[in-house]
Motif scaffolding. Structure first.
Motif, PDB file in Angstrom:
ATOM      1  N   GLN A  32      23.870 -55.148  47.911  1.00 57.92           N
ATOM      2  CA  GLN A  32      23.033 -54.776  46.859  1.00 57.92           C
ATOM      3  C   GLN A  32      21.960 -55.241  47.013  1.00 57.92           C
ATOM      4  O   GLN A  32      20.764 -55.090  45.969  1.00 57.92           O
ATOM      5  N   ILE A  33      22.041 -56.275  47.866  1.00 56.52           N
ATOM      6  CA  ILE A  33      20.510 -57.433  48.086  1.00 56.52           C
ATOM      7  C   ILE A  33      19.377 -57.016  47.637  1.00 56.52           C
ATOM      8  O   ILE A  33      18.616 -57.451  46.451  1.00 56.52           O
ATOM      9  N   ASP A  34      18.929 -55.798  48.422  1.00 59.03           N
ATOM     10  CA  ASP A  34      18.006 -55.084  48.558  1.00 59.03           C
ATOM     11  C   ASP A  34      17.182 -54.280  46.592  1.00 59.03           C
ATOM     12  O   ASP A  34      15.863 -54.939  46.474  1.00 59.03           O
ATOM     13  N   ARG A  35      18.297 -54.198  45.884  1.00 57.36           N
ATOM     14  CA  ARG A  35      18.268 -53.721  44.492  1.00 57.36           C
ATOM     15  C   ARG A  35      18.032 -55.260  43.720  1.00 57.36           C
ATOM     16  O   ARG A  35      17.681 -55.034  42.467  1.00 57.36           O
ATOM     17  N   HIS A  36      18.389 -56.616  44.444  1.00 59.47           N
ATOM     18  CA  HIS A  36      18.833 -57.450  42.969  1.00 59.47           C
ATOM     19  C   HIS A  36      17.372 -58.493  43.588  1.00 59.47           C
ATOM     20  O   HIS A  36      17.202 -58.962  41.791  1.00 59.47           O
ATOM     21  N   ARG A  37      17.216 -58.032  44.881  1.00 57.74           N
ATOM     22  CA  ARG A  37      16.307 -59.020  45.193  1.00 57.74           C
ATOM     23  C   ARG A  37      14.667 -59.689  44.025  1.00 57.74           C
ATOM     24  O   ARG A  37      14.546 -61.116  44.285  1.00 57.74           O
ATOM     25  N   ARG A  38      14.752 -58.539  43.744  1.00 61.46           N
ATOM     26  CA  ARG A  38      13.321 -58.512  42.570  1.00 61.46           C
ATOM     27  C   ARG A  38      13.295 -59.604  41.888  1.00 61.46           C
ATOM     28  O   ARG A  38      12.298 -60.019  40.895  1.00 61.46           O
ATOM     29  N   PHE A  39      15.023 -59.623  41.136  1.00 63.68           N
ATOM     30  CA  PHE A  39      15.071 -60.003  40.376  1.00 63.68           C
ATOM     31  C   PHE A  39      15.065 -61.403  40.305  1.00 63.68           C
ATOM     32  O   PHE A  39      15.293 -62.740  39.235  1.00 63.68           O
ATOM     33  N   GLY A  40      14.995 -61.583  41.491  1.00 65.30           N
ATOM     34  CA  GLY A  40      15.825 -63.618  41.780  1.00 65.30           C
ATOM     35  C   GLY A  40      17.178 -63.482  41.599  1.00 65.30           C
ATOM     36  O   GLY A  40      16.834 -65.023  41.602  1.00 65.30           O
ATOM     37  N   ALA A 160      27.639 -75.671  46.033  1.00 68.46           N
ATOM     38  CA  ALA A 160      26.612 -75.817  47.068  1.00 68.46           C
ATOM     39  C   ALA A 160      26.105 -74.771  46.839  1.00 68.46           C
ATOM     40  O   ALA A 160      24.814 -74.717  47.058  1.00 68.46           O
ATOM     41  N   GLY A 161      26.221 -73.401  46.821  1.00 61.90           N
ATOM     42  CA  GLY A 161      25.595 -72.456  47.214  1.00 61.90           C
ATOM     43  C   GLY A 161      24.507 -71.939  46.191  1.00 61.90           C
ATOM     44  O   GLY A 161      23.482 -71.231  46.963  1.00 61.90           O
ATOM     45  N   GLU A 162      24.584 -72.583  44.585  1.00 59.36           N
ATOM     46  CA  GLU A 162      24.113 -72.221  43.799  1.00 59.36           C
ATOM     47  C   GLU A 162      23.222 -73.295  44.119  1.00 59.36           C
ATOM     48  O   GLU A 162      21.756 -73.188  43.232  1.00 59.36           O
ATOM     49  N   ALA A 163      22.931 -74.496  44.212  1.00 63.17           N
ATOM     50  CA  ALA A 163      22.218 -75.550  44.855  1.00 63.17           C
ATOM     51  C   ALA A 163      21.453 -74.562  45.977  1.00 63.17           C
ATOM     52  O   ALA A 163      19.488 -75.517  45.787  1.00 63.17           O
ATOM     53  N   PHE A 164      21.635 -74.709  46.913  1.00 64.54           N
ATOM     54  CA  PHE A 164      20.751 -74.148  48.090  1.00 64.54           C
ATOM     55  C   PHE A 164      19.971 -72.768  47.061  1.00 64.54           C
ATOM     56  O   PHE A 164      19.050 -72.648  47.673  1.00 64.54           O
ATOM     57  N   LEU A 173      10.990 -68.803  48.813  1.00 63.44           N
ATOM     58  CA  LEU A 173      12.016 -68.357  49.550  1.00 63.44           C
ATOM     59  C   LEU A 173      13.220 -66.693  49.719  1.00 63.44           C
ATOM     60  O   LEU A 173      13.324 -66.614  50.505  1.00 63.44           O
ATOM     61  N   GLY A 174      13.318 -66.693  48.524  1.00 64.78           N
ATOM     62  CA  GLY A 174      13.878 -65.188  48.261  1.00 64.78           C
ATOM     63  C   GLY A 174      15.568 -65.559  48.016  1.00 64.78           C
ATOM     64  O   GLY A 174      15.687 -66.915  47.960  1.00 64.78           O
ATOM     65  N   TYR A 175      15.719 -64.289  47.089  1.00 64.95           N
ATOM     66  CA  TYR A 175      17.800 -64.559  47.587  1.00 64.95           C
ATOM     67  C   TYR A 175      17.796 -64.179  48.466  1.00 64.95           C
ATOM     68  O   TYR A 175      17.166 -62.553  48.657  1.00 64.95           O
ATOM     69  N   PRO A 176      19.622 -63.899  49.078  1.00 64.45           N
ATOM     70  CA  PRO A 176      19.784 -64.763  48.313  1.00 64.45           C
ATOM     71  C   PRO A 176      19.329 -65.881  48.671  1.00 64.45           C
ATOM     72  O   PRO A 176      19.038 -66.322  50.541  1.00 64.45           O
ATOM     73  N   GLY A 177      19.597 -67.899  48.913  1.00 63.50           N
ATOM     74  CA  GLY A 177      18.922 -68.946  49.253  1.00 63.50           C
ATOM     75  C   GLY A 177      19.688 -69.684  50.452  1.00 63.50           C
ATOM     76  O   GLY A 177      18.355 -70.274  50.777  1.00 63.50           O
TER      77      GLY A 177
END
Ligand code: KG4
Ligand code: ZN
Length: 334
Positions: A32-40, A160-164, A173-177
């Motif tokens: 669903q990344i495309d649906r969430h991307r604009r919210f970061g 670690a993923g949260e830090a990225f 650089l957008g989401y996911p990082g």
């Protein structure tokens, strides 16, 4: 036995069929990344609604690609994760099982991540050390047999993923990082900028990434980066995370005299982390077991694989089993 796996704990709607081995027959991940991307980042309510609209089609595809019906049991993620998102998968799985008179089992998402390693050509041998690195977790476990997890260390602040993800956000650089930083780091010099390694002491098996995050924020506040300097920054940041993760994982593996160290979770898709862990483990006479990259990030094949192991132990769930947003690994599955 053919197990239908279902995963909806975050922003991937996923279904898979796994047979004895465990071996993958089909593995569908609808992101669903495309649906969430604009919210970061992932918006929980949007995630639940998206799971609802996608799940039937995703399960149908998994069944078709596995060569048609013939499911013997259902395994579904019951936690940890976003509660509303988990409930969509769990209720679907219960309904599917009830309608067909099938047994079903609720799976801990973290146990699922560890089971990705069992889907490779050379599965890990017990006992092993697992380094679980995802968007919400950064932990080291001693795994003595299936279902027996001793927590040896974990993060005291960010995963670690949260830090990225947070530093990728600072860099726009957008989401996911994680993936974005890895891509931006490709031509960078990992030695260019010295960034702190949290809790880099001999006596602690815990991790800390908040100091690194703060150092990254201060550096970015004072420097304006051109493309090449940004690559250096991303490479140095990635190195700081991978260095401390792999150093501690191998040290713990040596101390417990295990032969294998298993890498798991979304961050395990990171090329530098895989390379560094393999090299350092080999130097210590230990084997690094690296699941295929596509099986590191969230998927349902790993959930079906965990269900296959649970089935061998006769561990089915009953209808009262529910979803849990927090669910430590090692807690009874029922
Ligand atoms: O396991 P996962 O798919 O979801 C959770 O259970 O959290 O992990 C997602 C995390 C995100 O923080 C994402 O940025 C990170 O894994 N990730 C990566 C890479 N691919 C995904 N981090 C570093 N390098 C990557 N290539
Ligand atoms: Zn995950």
């Amino acid at each position: 036995m053919r197990i239908l796996g279902i995963e909806t704990s975050c922003d991937e709607t996923a279904a898979a069929i796994v047979t004895d081995g465990p071996r993958i027959l089909s593995n569908i991940v609808d992101s669903q990344i495309d649906r969430h991307r604009r919210f970061g980042g992932v918006v929980p309510e949007v995630a639940s609604r998206e799971h609802l609209t996608r799940i039937v089609r995703v399960v149908e595809r998994a069944i078709d690609e596995a060569g048609g019906p013939g499911v013997d049991a259902v395994a579904v993620t019951r936690g940890p994760g976003l509660l509303g998102a988990l409930l969509v998968g769990l209720q679907f799985a219960k309904g599917y099982a009830l309608a067909r008179g099938l047994p079903w089992v609720g799976i801990n998402h973290l146990e699922g991540h560890l089971c990705a390693a069992a889907l490779g050509d050379v599965p890990p041998q017990y006992p092993y050390i697992a380094l679980l690195v995802s968007g919400g977790h950064t932990q080291l476990y001693l795994v003595e047999r299936f279902g027996d997890y001793t927590l040896l260390g974990g993060t005291r602040d960010d995963a670690a993923g949260e830090a990225f993800d947070k530093v990728a956000k600072m860099l726009e650089l957008g989401y996911p990082g994680g993936q974005a930083i890895e891509r931006a780091a490709a031509d960078g010099d990992q030695e260019a900028i010295r960034l702190p390694r949290g809790l880099d002491r001999r006596d602690s098996d815990d991790f800390s990434f908040s100091g690194l995050k703060t150092a990254a924020r201060s550096y970015l506040a004072t420097e304006s980066l051109d493309v090449s300097r940004r690559a250096d920054f991303c490479a140095s940041f990635q190195e700081a995370i991978c260095d401390v993760l792999t150093k501690k994982a191998v040290r713990v593996a040596k101390r417990h005299r295990v032969r294998d160290v298993v890498l798991a979770g979304g961050v395990a898709a990171n090329g530098r982390l895989r390379e560094l862990l393999s090299g350092r483990a080999a130097a210590a006479g230990i084997r690094a077991v690296l699941p295929e990259r596509g099986l590191c990030t969230d998927n349902a094949a790993m959930i079906a694989a965990a269900g296959w192991f649970r089935a061998r132990e006769g561990g089915w769930s009953d209808w009262t089993t529910t979803a849990r947003s927090r669910l430590p690994l090692g807690q009874a599955p029922q």
